[in-house]
Design a protein around this motif. Structure first.
Motif, PDB file in Angstrom:
ATOM      1  N   LEU A   1       0.802  -1.225   0.000  1.00  0.00           N
ATOM      2  CA  LEU A   1       0.000   0.000   0.000  1.00  0.00           C
ATOM      3  C   LEU A   1       0.833   1.271   0.000  1.00  0.00           C
ATOM      4  O   LEU A   1       0.433   2.271  -0.602  1.00  0.00           O
ATOM      5  CB  LEU A   1      -0.954  -0.002   1.194  1.00  0.00           C
ATOM      6  N   VAL A   2       1.977   1.254   0.664  1.00  0.00           N
ATOM      7  CA  VAL A   2       2.803   2.457   0.756  1.00  0.00           C
ATOM      8  C   VAL A   2       4.019   2.363  -0.167  1.00  0.00           C
ATOM      9  O   VAL A   2       4.272   3.258  -0.960  1.00  0.00           O
ATOM     10  CB  VAL A   2       3.249   2.724   2.216  1.00  0.00           C
ATOM     11  N   GLY A   3       4.746   1.255  -0.074  1.00  0.00           N
ATOM     12  CA  GLY A   3       5.954   1.094  -0.880  1.00  0.00           C
ATOM     13  C   GLY A   3       5.690   0.801  -2.342  1.00  0.00           C
ATOM     14  O   GLY A   3       6.545   1.010  -3.193  1.00  0.00           O
ATOM     15  N   LYS A   4       4.491   0.282  -2.640  1.00  0.00           N
ATOM     16  CA  LYS A   4       4.077  -0.062  -4.011  1.00  0.00           C
ATOM     17  C   LYS A   4       4.973  -1.125  -4.657  1.00  0.00           C
ATOM     18  O   LYS A   4       5.037  -1.242  -5.863  1.00  0.00           O
ATOM     19  CB  LYS A   4       4.010   1.175  -4.910  1.00  0.00           C
ATOM     20  N   ASN A   5       5.681  -1.896  -3.836  1.00  0.00           N
ATOM     21  CA  ASN A   5       6.499  -3.026  -4.265  1.00  0.00           C
ATOM     22  C   ASN A   5       6.311  -4.126  -3.238  1.00  0.00           C
ATOM     23  O   ASN A   5       6.491  -3.895  -2.043  1.00  0.00           O
ATOM     24  CB  ASN A   5       7.983  -2.650  -4.322  1.00  0.00           C
ATOM     25  N   SER A   6       5.980  -5.342  -3.705  1.00  0.00           N
ATOM     26  CA  SER A   6       5.731  -6.421  -2.765  1.00  0.00           C
ATOM     27  C   SER A   6       5.804  -7.761  -3.474  1.00  0.00           C
ATOM     28  O   SER A   6       6.187  -7.834  -4.646  1.00  0.00           O
ATOM     29  CB  SER A   6       4.360  -6.231  -2.097  1.00  0.00           C
ATOM     30  N   VAL A   7       5.421  -8.803  -2.750  1.00  0.00           N
ATOM     31  CA  VAL A   7       5.294 -10.158  -3.292  1.00  0.00           C
ATOM     32  C   VAL A   7       3.879 -10.642  -2.987  1.00  0.00           C
ATOM     33  O   VAL A   7       3.056  -9.891  -2.458  1.00  0.00           O
ATOM     34  CB  VAL A   7       6.362 -11.114  -2.703  1.00  0.00           C
ATOM     35  N   CYS A   8       3.605 -11.896  -3.281  1.00  0.00           N
ATOM     36  CA  CYS A   8       2.242 -12.421  -3.139  1.00  0.00           C
ATOM     37  C   CYS A   8       1.652 -12.193  -1.749  1.00  0.00           C
ATOM     38  O   CYS A   8       0.472 -11.881  -1.616  1.00  0.00           O
ATOM     39  CB  CYS A   8       2.188 -13.895  -3.522  1.00  0.00           C
ATOM     40  N   ALA A   9       2.464 -12.324  -0.710  1.00  0.00           N
ATOM     41  CA  ALA A   9       1.960 -12.119   0.654  1.00  0.00           C
ATOM     42  C   ALA A   9       1.489 -10.675   0.840  1.00  0.00           C
ATOM     43  O   ALA A   9       0.424 -10.422   1.411  1.00  0.00           O
ATOM     44  CB  ALA A   9       3.029 -12.476   1.685  1.00  0.00           C
ATOM     45  N   GLY A  10       2.274  -9.728   0.367  1.00  0.00           N
ATOM     46  CA  GLY A  10       1.892  -8.319   0.481  1.00  0.00           C
ATOM     47  C   GLY A  10       0.653  -7.990  -0.332  1.00  0.00           C
ATOM     48  O   GLY A  10      -0.243  -7.279   0.134  1.00  0.00           O
ATOM     49  N   TYR A  11       0.584  -8.523  -1.550  1.00  0.00           N
ATOM     50  CA  TYR A  11      -0.600  -8.327  -2.396  1.00  0.00           C
ATOM     51  C   TYR A  11      -1.844  -8.878  -1.688  1.00  0.00           C
ATOM     52  O   TYR A  11      -2.882  -8.213  -1.603  1.00  0.00           O
ATOM     53  CB  TYR A  11      -0.450  -9.083  -3.716  1.00  0.00           C
ATOM     54  N   SER A  12      -1.738 -10.102  -1.207  1.00  0.00           N
ATOM     55  CA  SER A  12      -2.892 -10.779  -0.601  1.00  0.00           C
ATOM     56  C   SER A  12      -3.332 -10.112   0.694  1.00  0.00           C
ATOM     57  O   SER A  12      -4.526  -9.959   0.947  1.00  0.00           O
ATOM     58  CB  SER A  12      -2.558 -12.246  -0.335  1.00  0.00           C
ATOM     59  N   ARG A  13      -2.373  -9.731   1.503  1.00  0.00           N
ATOM     60  CA  ARG A  13      -2.723  -9.068   2.768  1.00  0.00           C
ATOM     61  C   ARG A  13      -3.307  -7.684   2.508  1.00  0.00           C
ATOM     62  O   ARG A  13      -4.210  -7.245   3.220  1.00  0.00           O
ATOM     63  CB  ARG A  13      -1.503  -9.010   3.670  1.00  0.00           C
ATOM     64  N   ALA A  14      -2.811  -6.998   1.477  1.00  0.00           N
ATOM     65  CA  ALA A  14      -3.380  -5.691   1.134  1.00  0.00           C
ATOM     66  C   ALA A  14      -4.828  -5.838   0.671  1.00  0.00           C
ATOM     67  O   ALA A  14      -5.694  -5.051   1.073  1.00  0.00           O
ATOM     68  CB  ALA A  14      -2.532  -5.017   0.052  1.00  0.00           C
ATOM     69  N   ALA A  15      -5.101  -6.841  -0.155  1.00  0.00           N
ATOM     70  CA  ALA A  15      -6.485  -7.078  -0.590  1.00  0.00           C
ATOM     71  C   ALA A  15      -7.368  -7.397   0.613  1.00  0.00           C
ATOM     72  O   ALA A  15      -8.479  -6.867   0.741  1.00  0.00           O
ATOM     73  CB  ALA A  15      -6.540  -8.219  -1.609  1.00  0.00           C
ATOM     74  N   GLN A  16      -6.883  -8.254   1.495  1.00  0.00           N
ATOM     75  CA  GLN A  16      -7.640  -8.613   2.701  1.00  0.00           C
ATOM     76  C   GLN A  16      -7.923  -7.360   3.545  1.00  0.00           C
ATOM     77  O   GLN A  16      -9.036  -7.154   4.027  1.00  0.00           O
ATOM     78  CB  GLN A  16      -6.832  -9.635   3.509  1.00  0.00           C
ATOM     79  N   TYR A  17      -6.932  -6.513   3.702  1.00  0.00           N
ATOM     80  CA  TYR A  17      -7.070  -5.296   4.505  1.00  0.00           C
ATOM     81  C   TYR A  17      -8.074  -4.330   3.885  1.00  0.00           C
ATOM     82  O   TYR A  17      -8.987  -3.844   4.558  1.00  0.00           O
ATOM     83  CB  TYR A  17      -5.698  -4.636   4.647  1.00  0.00           C
ATOM     84  N   LEU A  18      -7.905  -4.057   2.592  1.00  0.00           N
ATOM     85  CA  LEU A  18      -8.789  -3.104   1.918  1.00  0.00           C
ATOM     86  C   LEU A  18     -10.228  -3.605   1.871  1.00  0.00           C
ATOM     87  O   LEU A  18     -11.169  -2.845   2.131  1.00  0.00           O
ATOM     88  CB  LEU A  18      -8.271  -2.821   0.504  1.00  0.00           C
ATOM     89  N   LEU A  19     -10.402  -4.868   1.539  1.00  0.00           N
ATOM     90  CA  LEU A  19     -11.758  -5.413   1.485  1.00  0.00           C
ATOM     91  C   LEU A  19     -12.397  -5.416   2.865  1.00  0.00           C
ATOM     92  O   LEU A  19     -13.589  -5.126   3.007  1.00  0.00           O
ATOM     93  CB  LEU A  19     -11.756  -6.807   0.858  1.00  0.00           C
ATOM     94  N   GLY A  20     -11.626  -5.725   3.886  1.00  0.00           N
ATOM     95  CA  GLY A  20     -12.148  -5.673   5.252  1.00  0.00           C
ATOM     96  C   GLY A  20     -12.613  -4.276   5.629  1.00  0.00           C
ATOM     97  O   GLY A  20     -13.615  -4.108   6.320  1.00  0.00           O
ATOM     98  N   LYS A  21     -11.879  -3.259   5.175  1.00  0.00           N
ATOM     99  CA  LYS A  21     -12.261  -1.877   5.481  1.00  0.00           C
ATOM    100  C   LYS A  21     -13.605  -1.493   4.861  1.00  0.00           C
ATOM    101  O   LYS A  21     -14.277  -0.604   5.360  1.00  0.00           O
ATOM    102  CB  LYS A  21     -11.176  -0.901   5.024  1.00  0.00           C
ATOM    103  N   ILE A  22     -13.990  -2.171   3.768  1.00  0.00           N
ATOM    104  CA  ILE A  22     -15.276  -1.849   3.139  1.00  0.00           C
ATOM    105  C   ILE A  22     -16.332  -2.923   3.447  1.00  0.00           C
ATOM    106  O   ILE A  22     -17.358  -2.991   2.792  1.00  0.00           O
ATOM    107  CB  ILE A  22     -15.135  -1.605   1.624  1.00  0.00           C
TER     108      ILE A  22
END
Length: 166
Positions: free
Chosen positions: A125-146
């Motif tokens: 979300l901030v660094g805009k560089n990640s791997v599958c874990a970062g992608y997946s956790r970001a999706a989980q976080y954003l979807l949870g927020k909505i």
């Protein structure tokens, strides 16, 4: 009980957490599952040590940063997540919301095995560089927020080692 004790302890970034469980209750597995459930615990590195006593366990989680660094990173995460969520139409269907979050992540985050914090939401979300874990956790976080339930899954992918997805 162990889950709640661990959650409260890591939210407060305690160095040592007293939990009411012994080795037979597998607190290390409960901790692993806690981290799968809670992408907002980006500051936990997943490591831990334990000292097991007769009636309790002292649990020592590993952290990636200090409390003040965590607070700074949390503010950056909130700003980035609000920017993403602001692009979702108020009348969007659940499918369209999920698709929006997916496309936002895919279009704004570069896959980079050498990215700092690449196992958590900060990298995506901030660094805009990640791997599958970062992608997946970001999706989980954003979807949870909505208000959309999203589960973090780990395993292996054919021809690869460890992998994560939602």
């Amino acid at each position: 009980t162990v889950y709640r004790e661990l959650l409260q302890g890591v939210q407060e970034m305690k160095e040592s957490i007293t939990i009411h469980a012994g080795r037979d209750e597998h607190p290390e597995k409960v901790y692993e599952y806690l981290l799968y459930d809670r992408p907002e615990l980006f500051f936990c590195d997943g490591s831990s040590k334990m000292t097991v006593y007769e009636d309790h366990t002292e649990f020592y989680p590993g952290y990636t940063c200090t409390l003040s660094e965590k607070e700074q990173k949390q503010a950056q995460i909130e700003t980035a997540s609000e920017e993403c969520i602001a692009g979702i139409s108020g009348d969007a269907s659940v499918y369209d919301k999920i698709r929006y979050v997916y496309e936002y992540i895919v279009n704004t985050v570069d896959y980079d095995e050498n990215a700092p914090d690449n196992q958590n939401i900060y990298s995506a979300l901030v660094g805009k560089n990640s791997v599958c874990a970062g992608y997946s956790r970001a999706a989980q976080y954003l979807l949870g927020k909505i208000g959309i339930e999203c589960i973090y899954v780990v395993g292996t992918a054919q021809g690869q080692s460890a992998h994560a997805w939602n």
